[in-house]
Every structure is written in C-alpha cells, then in structure tokens.
Design a protein around this motif. Structure first.
Motif: not given
Length: 466
Positions: A286, A298, A302, A305-306, A332, A336
């Motif tokens: 990331k 982006a 994401q 990040r998930d 985290h 978000q």
C-alpha cells in the motif's frame, strides 16, 4: 499434605517454573502446540507443554492424557524408566495427580523423580536436558520469558557446548533479546546464529533468522543467499516461509513476501502470526502505491487496505491480546475513517496492555498518532504522547513521542498560538529527561503567558528538588 506440597514445590517442571497464566495467550499456544504435534516436532516436550496449557484451561483429564502420551513416546524410543530426560514429565505427572487428588499416584511419581536424582552428579536444575526443555518452554509460552529462555540455553551450553539443539535454542533466544548498538562483526546474535548453523546445518529456520539480522546491517547479498538456501531446503516449512516473507517485505518486495506467506497460511490457517505478517506485507505494498498518484490508484489502495484489515481481524481473532495486531487494526480503521471501530479497538488494546502489563507505552504512542493524524485532535494527541514519554522515555516510541511533542511546541511558538502551552510542553520534555534548569526556564516562560496551575506546580517542585 503440607509435606507433600513441599516436595512438589522442589520439582523441576512446568508447575514450578513461574509460568503466569496472564502472560500467556492460551488459545494461540494451544493451536501452535497442536500443530507441532501434527508435525511431530519435539513430541515429548510438546505434549508436556500442551498438558500444562490444558491444566491452565481447566481440563485436568486432558492434561493427564497428554502427559501419559509424552511418557509413552519417550519409552517407545528409549525403553528407559529412570532416565534424567523424564524428570520433567514425572514432575508434571506428580503435580497433575496432586491437583486431581490422586495422592497415591502423586507419591509414586515423586519416588520416580527421587530415584533419578539419586543417580545424578548435580541438582536436577543443572541437568542439560532439563535446561533444554525449560528454555524451550519459556520461548514458546511468552515473549516476556525470552531472557529466562536465554539463561537456560546458556547454562546448558556451558555444560555441553557442542550440542546442536542447545546452540540453536540459545541463538533463537538471543535473536529475541539482543537490541543494542552492535556491528555485524561484534553482534552476539550473529555470532551465535553462525555457530548454531554449524552445529545444525539442516536447520533452515536458523538460516532465515540470520538473514533477517544480516539485513539489519545491510549485508543483503549474504542474507538473500541464506534465504534462498532455506527455501530450497525447506520449501514448505511454515516458519521458514514466514520469516522469508518478512525478509522480502522488508527488502521492498512485498509481492514475493505475500506469495510465501499465503503458502504458509495454507498449512497453518489459524496462525495469528502469519495473518499479522501478511497484513504488514500488504501495508508495505500500500505504501509503495501511495508513493505514486494517490487519487488515480484510490480503488486499488482501498482493495489492499481491505486485505490488511481482513488479515488483522483474523490475527486478533486467533490470538486474543495480540497487541501489535490490535494497534495496526485500530490504525487502519482510522485510516478509512471508521472512527467508532477504531476507538473501540484502541480501548480493547489499552485493556489488554494493562491486563498483561505489556507495551502500554506503545499503545499510548499509536493512540496519539491516531488522534493527531486521523481525528485531528491535537490536544488529546499531546496527552498520550506525554503518557508514552513518561512511561518509557528511552524506548523507540518514547523518543518518537519526544520528537512529536517538540514539533508541536515549536510550530505553536513559530505561529504565536498557544505559546504558553507550547513552553509547558517543552518544560515537560526537559523535566522527563532530568534537565531541571531547562525545564524551570520553560515553565517560567509558560507562566509568563498566563496562569496555569499545572505549570506552577511543576515549577515549584523542580525548584525544591534543586
């Protein structure tokens, strides 16, 4: 009964080694030991440890069953009833029968230990085989016991310096405890890992540990060669895969690290450590993406990040009180902007750290970071940076807290906003570092910008202490 208890307290076994229940993640350790049983790694030691875990969980019958299995496995290989390697198993059996009120059986196992001890030339606490299992147990049960583990393996090596598994145990214990200003030439852990590999040439876990430590000193060529050797020799060993994954992630190759860790996860799907390491690999990926055009990437960011959150949630599920994973997960959530979940996770982390008396200063630091960067609450961030600095000023997080507090104070002074509070922050830093005259000067400046009872109290206390 008191006399029986006195005899039990003198034994060398899991029940007398000061293994504190609150220091141990029993569920995680239970899973790890069951995995070792399946792999047939150190079977007698593993069943002894698993028995004690079951006892702590309240399953005495299961504990007794595991101890009997440990005894049977030993006798299958050695056909001996009174060997010094059985001191711990017999000791554990005496203790579990005592707790189950089987006093005749308890006395029987005490007699077996006594008979072994009569043939020893030293105390059972100085028997290398006992020191080996004791050191292995400390290493497995909690990171907090790493120093004790190191001491056990060192004593065993002092008695028999050429034994491979004790060299390996000492190397791993050193790896966990050596944090100082060394060079690649004088690092004790590098020296011991090389020695351990000499006496355990097929131990590929040692090779990847040496590689990770060499990488800290930027000796990348030898480090990568060792990792590739380890992967070739043990392509499916979960610990080799895990450490190799960490190596490639640290080296800036997160995709290869992810591939290796996914392989490891297939073999140990409930491993909190592998889930945590995978999350860190994805985090590295990331960061690499964010170094480019953030807005154009982006959706991809994401998605990553998930994945990070998914693996961190699994890590915290399979290891309750896994503070590092809990902190990452909270951060985290905050990243978000799921602030409700982030706050909830941080509160759970504070509770876990207080209960374990472990890394509370680290939680304060990262909670300060969350407040400063995610919630933009500078006042609350300052409070928790200060808490961290008070608790562990010499730690990595303590030093970073000092740096952040200085930056905040200097920014306020330069902008001529909240100047009194800024000098109060600088006074606090000097006070915590023992720099009394500089602290007094800062607190006097802080008071010149307005009354503040806290600054006045600190100033008076400092003047009285000089």
């Amino acid at each position: 009964m008191d006399q029986l208890r006195t005899k039990l307290d003198q034994l060398e076994c899991h029940f007398t080694w000061g293994l504190i229940k609150n220091d141990i993640d029993l569920n995680r350790l239970d899973e790890q030991l069951k995995s070792d049983v399946e792999k047939k790694e150190n079977p007698t030691q593993t069943y002894n440890a698993l028995a004690y875990v079951k006892f702590l969980q309240g399953f005495q019958e299961e504990a007794l069953s595991h101890l009997m299995t440990s005894l049977e496995l030993y006798k299958e290989c050695h056909k001996e009833e009174f060997n010094k390697s059985l001191i711990i198993t017999y000791g554990n059996l005496a203790w579990i029968n005592y707790h189950m009120k089987n006093y005749t059986e308890c006395e029987s196992y005490l007699q077996k230990v006594k008979k072994i001890n009569e043939n020893l030339s030293s105390e059972s606490s100085s028997v290398p085989e006992v020191l080996d299992e004791k050191g292995w147990t400390f290493r497995r049960f909690s990171f907090k016991y790493s120093e004790k583990s190191k001491e056990c393996f060192k004593k065993a090596l002092d008695l028999e310096p050429e034994v491979g598994k004790w060299n390996a145990g000492y190397a791993i214990a050193l790896y966990r405890t050596e944090y100082g200003e060394f060079t690649i030439e004088n690092s004790p852990v590098i020296k011991q890992l090389r020695r351990a590999i000499e006496t355990n040439p097929d131990n590929d876990v040692l090779k990847v540990l040496l590689a990770l430590r060499l990488a800290m000193y930027k000796s990348y060529e030898e480090a990568q060669r060792l990792v590739e050797q380890a992967l070739e020799g043990s392509p499916d060993h979960p610990h080799v895969l895990r450490y190799a994954g960490k190596f490639f992630s640290n080296k800036g190759c997160p995709d290869r690290g992810i591939a290796l860790l996914k392989n490891a996860l297939e073999q140990s799907p409930n491993s909190s450590f592998i889930h945590h390491q995978l999350a860190l690999c994805y985090k590295k990926k990331k960061i690499q993406l964010l170094q480019g055009n953030h807005h154009a990437r982006a959706p991809e960011v994401q998605l990553i990040r998930d994945k990070i959150i998914d693996h961190l949630e699994m890590a915290t599920k399979h290891a309750t009180g896994f503070i590092k994973a809990m902190i990452e997960l909270a951060l985290h959530y905050g990243e978000q902007e799921d602030f409700l979940q982030a706050e909830k996770m941080f509160q759970m982390t504070f509770e876990a750290a207080k209960e374990k008396n472990d890394n509370l200063h680290v939680v304060h630091f990262h909670y300060a970071e969350f407040q400063f960067y995610s919630k933009r609450d500078e006042v609350l961030a300052i409070k928790h940076y200060m808490e961290c600095l008070k608790m562990k000023p010499g730690s990595h997080e303590g030093k970073r807290s000092e740096y952040k507090l200085k930056r905040i104070a200097e920014k306020r002074i330069n902008k001529n906003t909240h100047v009194g509070k800024a000098y109060g922050i600088l006074g606090f830093i000097h006070k915590e570092k023992g720099e009394k005259s500089q602290a007094i000067e800062c607190y006097e400046k802080a008071l010149s910008y307005g009354d503040n009872d806290e600054h006045l109290t600190n100033l008076c206390a400092l003047r009285l202490s000089i």
